[in-house]
Design a protein around this motif. Structure first.
Motif, PDB file in Angstrom:
ATOM      1  N   GLN A   1       0.900  -1.182  -0.099  1.00 15.96           N
ATOM      2  CA  GLN A   1       0.061   0.024   0.088  1.00 15.96           C
ATOM      3  C   GLN A   1       0.819   1.310   0.051  1.00 15.96           C
ATOM      4  N   SER A   2       2.244   1.119   0.588  1.00 16.28           N
ATOM      5  CA  SER A   2       2.947   2.474   0.670  1.00 16.28           C
ATOM      6  C   SER A   2       3.788   2.756  -0.502  1.00 16.28           C
ATOM      7  N   CYS A   3       3.675   1.790  -1.707  1.00 15.69           N
ATOM      8  CA  CYS A   3       4.394   1.868  -2.747  1.00 15.69           C
ATOM      9  C   CYS A   3       3.853   2.333  -3.955  1.00 15.69           C
ATOM     10  N   ILE A   4       2.932   2.786  -3.919  1.00 19.49           N
ATOM     11  CA  ILE A   4       2.141   3.162  -5.173  1.00 19.49           C
ATOM     12  C   ILE A   4       2.913   4.471  -5.654  1.00 19.49           C
ATOM     13  N   SER A   5       3.055   5.317  -4.570  1.00 20.59           N
ATOM     14  CA  SER A   5       3.555   6.542  -4.819  1.00 20.59           C
ATOM     15  C   SER A   5       5.049   6.515  -5.365  1.00 20.59           C
ATOM     16  N   LEU A   6       5.698   5.438  -4.898  1.00 20.78           N
ATOM     17  CA  LEU A   6       7.116   5.115  -5.150  1.00 20.78           C
ATOM     18  C   LEU A   6       7.233   4.746  -6.539  1.00 20.78           C
ATOM     19  N   ASP A   7       6.291   3.784  -6.826  1.00 14.70           N
ATOM     20  CA  ASP A   7       6.381   3.325  -8.234  1.00 14.70           C
ATOM     21  C   ASP A   7       6.292   4.377  -9.179  1.00 14.70           C
ATOM     22  N   LYS A   8       5.324   5.209  -8.940  1.00 16.37           N
ATOM     23  CA  LYS A   8       5.020   6.582  -9.821  1.00 16.37           C
ATOM     24  C   LYS A   8       6.209   7.448  -9.947  1.00 16.37           C
ATOM     25  N   LEU A   9       6.952   7.731  -8.669  1.00 16.61           N
ATOM     26  CA  LEU A   9       8.068   8.503  -8.859  1.00 16.61           C
ATOM     27  C   LEU A   9       9.366   7.704  -9.613  1.00 16.61           C
ATOM     28  N   LEU A  10       9.515   6.624  -9.508  1.00 16.04           N
ATOM     29  CA  LEU A  10      10.271   5.839 -10.422  1.00 16.04           C
ATOM     30  C   LEU A  10      10.260   6.039 -11.780  1.00 16.04           C
ATOM     31  N   ALA A  11       9.021   5.996 -12.268  1.00 18.31           N
ATOM     32  CA  ALA A  11       8.703   6.107 -13.642  1.00 18.31           C
ATOM     33  C   ALA A  11       8.976   7.469 -14.189  1.00 18.31           C
ATOM     34  N   ARG A  12       8.777   8.477 -13.322  1.00 13.66           N
ATOM     35  CA  ARG A  12       9.459  10.037 -13.565  1.00 13.66           C
ATOM     36  C   ARG A  12      10.969   9.707 -13.559  1.00 13.66           C
ATOM     37  N   ILE A  13      11.414   9.288 -12.601  1.00 15.41           N
ATOM     38  CA  ILE A  13      12.988   9.458 -12.452  1.00 15.41           C
ATOM     39  C   ILE A  13      13.617   8.702 -13.764  1.00 15.41           C
ATOM     40  N   GLU A  14      12.886   7.668 -14.164  1.00 20.78           N
ATOM     41  CA  GLU A  14      13.378   6.772 -15.317  1.00 20.78           C
ATOM     42  C   GLU A  14      13.650   7.703 -16.680  1.00 20.78           C
ATOM     43  N   GLN A  15      12.725   8.736 -16.659  1.00 21.25           N
ATOM     44  CA  GLN A  15      12.634   9.584 -17.740  1.00 21.25           C
ATOM     45  C   GLN A  15      13.859  10.989 -17.676  1.00 21.25           C
ATOM     46  N   GLN A  16      14.253  11.108 -16.459  1.00 22.48           N
ATOM     47  CA  GLN A  16      14.997  12.212 -16.257  1.00 22.48           C
ATOM     48  C   GLN A  16      16.510  11.832 -17.003  1.00 22.48           C
ATOM     49  N   GLU A  17      17.216  12.988 -17.435  1.00 23.81           N
ATOM     50  CA  GLU A  17      18.590  12.507 -18.119  1.00 23.81           C
ATOM     51  C   GLU A  17      19.731  12.939 -17.133  1.00 23.81           C
ATOM     52  N   ASN A  18      19.528  13.718 -16.088  1.00 18.11           N
ATOM     53  CA  ASN A  18      20.697  13.912 -15.165  1.00 18.11           C
ATOM     54  C   ASN A  18      20.716  13.092 -13.988  1.00 18.11           C
ATOM     55  N   VAL A  19      20.367  11.791 -14.008  1.00 18.68           N
ATOM     56  CA  VAL A  19      20.297  10.911 -12.883  1.00 18.68           C
ATOM     57  C   VAL A  19      22.013  10.345 -12.861  1.00 18.68           C
ATOM     58  N   VAL A  20      22.483  10.593 -11.545  1.00 23.84           N
ATOM     59  CA  VAL A  20      23.901  10.253 -11.396  1.00 23.84           C
ATOM     60  C   VAL A  20      24.163   9.007 -10.265  1.00 23.84           C
ATOM     61  N   GLY A  21      22.975   8.757  -9.698  1.00 27.77           N
ATOM     62  CA  GLY A  21      23.067   7.729  -8.474  1.00 27.77           C
ATOM     63  C   GLY A  21      21.824   7.968  -7.700  1.00 27.77           C
TER      64      GLY A  21
END
Length: 174
Positions: free
Chosen positions: A26-46
């Motif tokens: 129940q606590s990870c729906i928002s986490l899953d949505k956040l990960l989808a947004r992070i995946e689209q970012q280009e400046n992820v370094v870690g």
């Protein structure tokens, strides 16, 4: 019910996820949505997943974290770090194959890291079903043991998802 929560912070392309207490699907729906947004970012370094305050974590949350580790490796060519000081949590993470996509360290971390709690918003039965299904499919990709362990559950969830799509075509879809 979950008695814990997920916190998040980001600084200059490094993403920090702190799993606190007893955290379940129940606590990870928002986490899953956040990960989808992070995946689209280009400046992820870690990325750092801090499990030092985790007392329980279910397989759905582990699957979401596996998805994070896999995506960071595949899309950004980064190996994420997982911090864990609880031997039971570390053993569980390793048994699910998370050591393949994370560097798992026994480190307590800096208590001064400022994270904010992710809010659980728009949780529907269908979004929960999709998140749980996707998380377990990700765990199945990590190793044969997970494949054998979660295959019956995934088949059952897929049947439920097919039924929902047929009976409720106006519901949200995957």
């Amino acid at each position: 019910m979950s008695t814990g929560h997920v916190e998040y912070a980001s600084l200059n392309g490094t993403h920090i996820f702190k799993i606190i207490g007893e955290v379940r699907a129940q606590s990870c729906i928002s986490l899953d949505k956040l990960l989808a947004r992070i995946e689209q970012q280009e400046n992820v370094v870690g990325a750092i997943v801090d499990l030092t305050e985790t007392t329980f974590i279910d397989s759905t949350v582990l699957g979401i974290l596996a998805k994070l580790g896999l995506k960071l490796k595949q899309v950004h060519h980064i190996q994420a770090v997982m911090l864990s000081t609880n031997p039971d949590i570390t053993t569980l993470a390793n048994s699910m194959g998370l050591g393949q996509v994370f560097v798992i360290l026994n480190y307590c971390g800096d208590p001064q890291v400022c994270t904010k709690a992710l809010l659980d918003e728009n949780i529907t039965h269908n979004s929960m079903l999709c998140t749980v299904l996707d998380a377990h499919k990700t765990l199945m990709k990590l190793n044969e043991n997970n494949q054998n362990m979660f295959e019956p559950l995934v088949k059952q969830l897929e049947k439920q998802q097919d039924t929902m799509k047929c009976t409720a075509p106006n519901q949200e879809s995957v």
